[in-house]
Design an enzyme around this catalytic site. Structure first.
Site, PDB file in Angstrom:
ATOM      1  N   ASP A  53       1.388   3.868  -2.026  1.00 36.59           N
ATOM      2  CA  ASP A  53       1.042   4.699  -3.175  1.00 36.59           C
ATOM      3  C   ASP A  53       2.202   5.643  -3.455  1.00 36.59           C
ATOM      4  O   ASP A  53       2.839   6.117  -2.527  1.00 36.59           O
ATOM      5  CB  ASP A  53      -0.159   5.621  -2.921  1.00 36.59           C
ATOM      6  CG  ASP A  53      -1.171   5.085  -1.949  1.00 36.59           C
ATOM      7  OD1 ASP A  53      -0.781   4.729  -0.839  1.00 36.59           O
ATOM      8  OD2 ASP A  53      -2.347   5.074  -2.307  1.00 36.59           O
ATOM      9  N   ASP A 108       0.827  -1.208   0.000  1.00 36.38           N
ATOM     10  CA  ASP A 108       0.000   0.000   0.000  1.00 36.38           C
ATOM     11  C   ASP A 108       0.861   1.257   0.000  1.00 36.38           C
ATOM     12  O   ASP A 108       0.522   2.251   0.627  1.00 36.38           O
ATOM     13  CB  ASP A 108      -0.966   0.005   1.201  1.00 36.38           C
ATOM     14  CG  ASP A 108      -1.918   1.196   1.184  1.00 36.38           C
ATOM     15  OD1 ASP A 108      -2.267   1.645   0.081  1.00 36.38           O
ATOM     16  OD2 ASP A 108      -2.305   1.680   2.259  1.00 36.38           O
TER      17      ASP A 108
END
Lengths: 276, 533
Positions: free
Chosen positions: B298, B296
């Site tokens: 990003d 996760d």
């Protein structure tokens, strides 16, 4: 030390992380009829679906229904219904012969669980738990025991027959137990603040030689605060403070952090699982 | 003797006549965005570069200690992520489904707009002529009349039943309103839209998931439909170079989030910086800062544009400090990697490939029985800053340690497919020398868990939020605190600055309140009144 740390405290750690996430608006409360359908649906789900989709719908052998776009696009069973009655043979899902009213109840239950989940989205502590302890117990209990008495330095503070007796039973969620033995204070461990569960104290010595001791509330760049012996908070500007000696009861855990390997973690968990 | 006095007085009078603060008006001249005057903060980042550096120096390291509150505006929101705009003396503030226009000189409300329910966050608005644009928690783009605060139209960006969300600030480039989208619960493919400022018609759409048959398509497996299911959300505002006519945008992580086996390969164009032609939405180049991400991480963090020397030669550069703890410097004309260097302790990568991209270590991919990862969430979306005065890149960073579990193995995994927990984290500001990637100084935040945005100024100062709900000014060269004040609420966005009537204002959104600080009037008069125009 583990004994002192409540689950409530651990969850408060998670809320610190989650504070940055975005909260969805609260949905309206279900009616008594909806609640009855949800209750029926739960029974149907547990009897037919949970074995593959997980007790909490978050997946297992079958897909995660909470995050499924098909389920989320479903309206009153228009998409889920056909999947249930026809199955998905290409993906290994058999058909189920449920009546239309049973499917309606099932769908009501699934949507209610999505609603509950969305209220807790991105709050790790709020995730339903589908991880069985056996999934984490992949190490060697003997090696874990050796680590406990050796390189891990655990036995310097803890005992399998004392504070850790029955520890595996007390923490049925295996990931909670794993986090606790690595760092019982979670992300707050670095934070010299007074929290339920872990009480970090400090001895504050002022430039005039006076000393004060108590739970540390703030050890900041500009101020130092403790809870004094009389229960009142006391704060000093940094410029008045000669030294702050912090007593962190989980410091040994913090010092160990860089030394943990995956193998140590798996062995340790496997060993603690024997303490039932 | 007399003449000597008259000439400066005339010049001073002329300076006031020319000051662009005389009358409130919209952003009629869009080319102003290419080089905004210091009297304005007209975009999310203040200008197109994303440097968040202001040439204002009325407030500087010598007088910052006498900063005082000029005004405060209470929105009533619980917390704010908003980056206020300030155009011709009017400030525009957003939260969830709300917007306020506020007099930037006095803090008094001009109008308040609300649609739907209160609550939720918003990172800021964009302005084009006399219209304002914002995205909402349920992923709509709103167009609002800047004079009256009334909604003119709205369009749907993506489907909120799949937990798509808006909230990032749109970016105005020529006659395009560039809009991103967020969402990481269900598997949604990310995209960018260019929207007509007057009609709301979509001009182009850039899909982060590649076209079938392209080389990027082959960075995904084709035995499932995973490539269509996406990821790669676009929820942080990008930057733009008007001379090169290139739009730079960061993309989010691939899905299923924590299951790498379901999507063997680099998974383009997720976790990348994409450089697009803003008139067509066509991809010109890309750089993937976190190939095959499984944590996760990003890579939506601001692509910061600056010019300078690189090994003695002038270069047009782009720098990014990523969520995966990696700092990159690229040549922004073509995406060539100049430097890759971790800025936190990280155990999840095995070095860099020829393109300068980190090579993930498979053992640090989430495992059924857990894997320990150092370097999770090195920073987040809150903006960093680059100061051409010091050559330093300032980023609020955390040193984190976590455990990642794979809860849904196999190639048919969907959604999150795993769980992760922080075991430890410690926050600090880091000043990175872009020439070497080395950390010049570190400013620790004791007792703080959050991350705040950064502003640097020609006053040799770096402004940010710090520990225990303080806002801070740091010496830009040393990181030492030179001013602080307790604002009683956390800051989850960045400070901004502008100058009105000869006075520099410094704005911190903290808690639910906008705080504007300035030097006391007599001090401000003494410190060069019209510096930096």
């Amino acid at each position: 030390m583990l004994k002192k740390i409540s689950i409530v405290f651990l969850f408060s750690c998670f809320f610190v992380i989650a504070a940055r996430a975005q909260y969805p608006p609260r949905p309206p409360k279900p009616t008594p009829e909806q609640l009855a359908a949800i209750k029926q649906g739960k029974t149907i789900f547990q009897q037919n679906c949970a074995v593959c989709h997980g007790e909490h719908l978050t997946g297992g052998r079958g897909p995660d229904l909470i995050r499924s776009d098909l389920v989320r696009r479903d309206k009153d069973g228009d998409l889920v219904g056909p999947v249930v009655t026809h199955g998905r043979l290409d993906k290994g899902m058999p058909p189920f012969s449920l009546s239309p009213s049973e499917i309606a109840d099932l769908v009501a239950y699934i949507h209610s669980q999505i609603t509950v989940f969305d209220l807790h989205t991105r709050i790790p502590g709020g995730y339903p738990n589908d991880i069985p302890p056996s999934q984490l117990a992949t190490g060697s209990a003997a090696a874990g025991r050796a680590f406990f008495y050796g390189a891990g330095h655990c036995s310097e503070c803890h005992s399998p027959t004392g504070d850790l007796a029955g520890i595996a039973k007390r923490y049925p969620d295996p990931t909670t137990l794993e986090q606790l033995f690595i760092n019982p204070a979670g992300t707050l461990a670095f934070s010299p603040t007074y929290r339920k569960g872990v009480t970090i104290t400090a001895t504050v010595t002022l430039k005039d030689g006076k000393t004060f001791e108590g739970p540390l509330e703030q050890n900041g760049e500009f101020y130092v605060s403790i809870v004094g012996a009389n229960g009142w908070r006391q704060t000093w500007p940094r410029s008045y403070v000669k030294s702050v000696v912090v007593h962190n009861p989980v410091q040994a855990h913090i010092n160990m952090l860089p030394k943990w390997t995956n193998k140590d973690m798996h062995d340790m968990f496997t060993y603690l699982e024997t303490l039932k | 003797m007399k003449r000597l006095i008259v000439v400066p007085a005339l010049l001073l009078a002329l300076a006031f006549i020319c000051a662009p603060v005389s009358r409130a008006q919209g952003l009629d001249n869009i080319s102003l965005l290419n080089n905004p005057p210091t009297s304005m903060w007209p975009t999310y980042n203040g200008d197109y570069s994303g440097r968040r550096y202001s040439p204002l120096k009325q407030i500087n390291e010598k007088n910052v200690n006498s900063l005082a509150l000029a005004w405060a505006f209470q929105t009533g929101a619980r917390s704010l992520e908003t980056m206020p705009l300030e155009v011709h003396g009017i400030m525009y503030i957003t939260a969830g489904n709300e917007m306020w226009a506020v007099d930037a000189l006095t803090g008094r409300q001009i109008w308040h707009f609300m649609t739907g329910r209160p609550g939720g966050s918003n990172k800021g608005a964009a302005m084009y002529k006399d219209k304002l644009y914002m995205t909402t928690p349920d992923d709509k783009l709103l167009c609002i009349d800047a004079k009256t605060g009334k909604e003119l139209w709205h369009i749907r960006i993506d489907d909120p039943t799949l937990k798509a969300f808006g909230g990032s600030a749109p970016l105005v480039v020529k006659n395009h309103i560039i809009v991103g989208t967020g969402g990481d619960t269900a598997d949604l493919p990310g995209f960018l839209l260019a929207v007509d400022p007057d009609t709301g018609k979509i001009q182009w759409r850039f899909d982060v998931m590649p076209e079938p048959g392209t080389p990027a398509w082959n960075t995904w497996p084709h035995n499932t439909d995973v490539v269509k299911r996406g990821g790669g959300m676009t929820w942080v505002t990008g930057t733009y170079d008007p001379k090169l006519n290139l739009l730079y945008w960061g993309t989010g992580n691939p899905h299923p989030v924590e299951n790498g086996a379901a999507r063997v390969g680099a998974n383009l164009y997720t976790c990348s910086i994409v450089a697009l032609n803003p008139d067509t939405g066509k991809l010109v180049w890309y750089f993937q800062g976190s190939p095959h991400d499984t944590h996760d991480w990003d890579m939506n963090m601001t692509p910061v544009l600056f010019n300078g020397t690189w090994h003695g030669k002038p270069r047009q550069m782009l720098a990014q400090a990523g969520k995966n703890g990696m700092f990159f410097v690229l040549d922004r004309t073509n995406g060539e990697n100049l430097l890759s260097e971790p800025f936190v302790k990280a155990n999840w990568f095995k070095g860099f490939n020829k393109r300068g991209e980190p090579i993930p270590d498979p053992i640090r991919e989430p495992q059924p029985d857990g894997t320990l990862v150092w370097g999770s969430t090195g920073t987040d979306w809150q903006a960093p800053s680059f100061s051409p005065q010091t050559g330093l890149f300032y980023v609020n960073s955390q040193q984190a340690f976590g455990v990642f579990y794979l809860t849904m193995p196999g190639i048919h995994a969907e959604g999150w497919a795993g769980r992760d927990f922080f075991l430890y984290s410690k926050s600090m500001m880091k000043a990175i020398d872009y020439q070497t990637g080395k950390i010049r100084w570190v400013h620790d935040y004791p007792g703080r868990e959050g991350l705040e945005g950064v502003l640097s100024t020609a006053g040799h100062l770096v402004f940010t939020g710090g520990s225990y709900d303080n806002v801070l000014a740091l010496d830009a060269s040393t990181g030492k605190t030179v001013w602080h004040t307790f604002v009683g609420g956390g800051m989850s966005t960045s400070p901004m600055t502008y100058e009105l009537f000869g006075r520099q204002y410094l704005v911190f959104p903290a808690g639910g309140t906008i705080f504007a600080f300035a030097l006391p009037n007599n001090t401000a008069a003494k410190a060069s009144p019209r510096e930096g125009r």
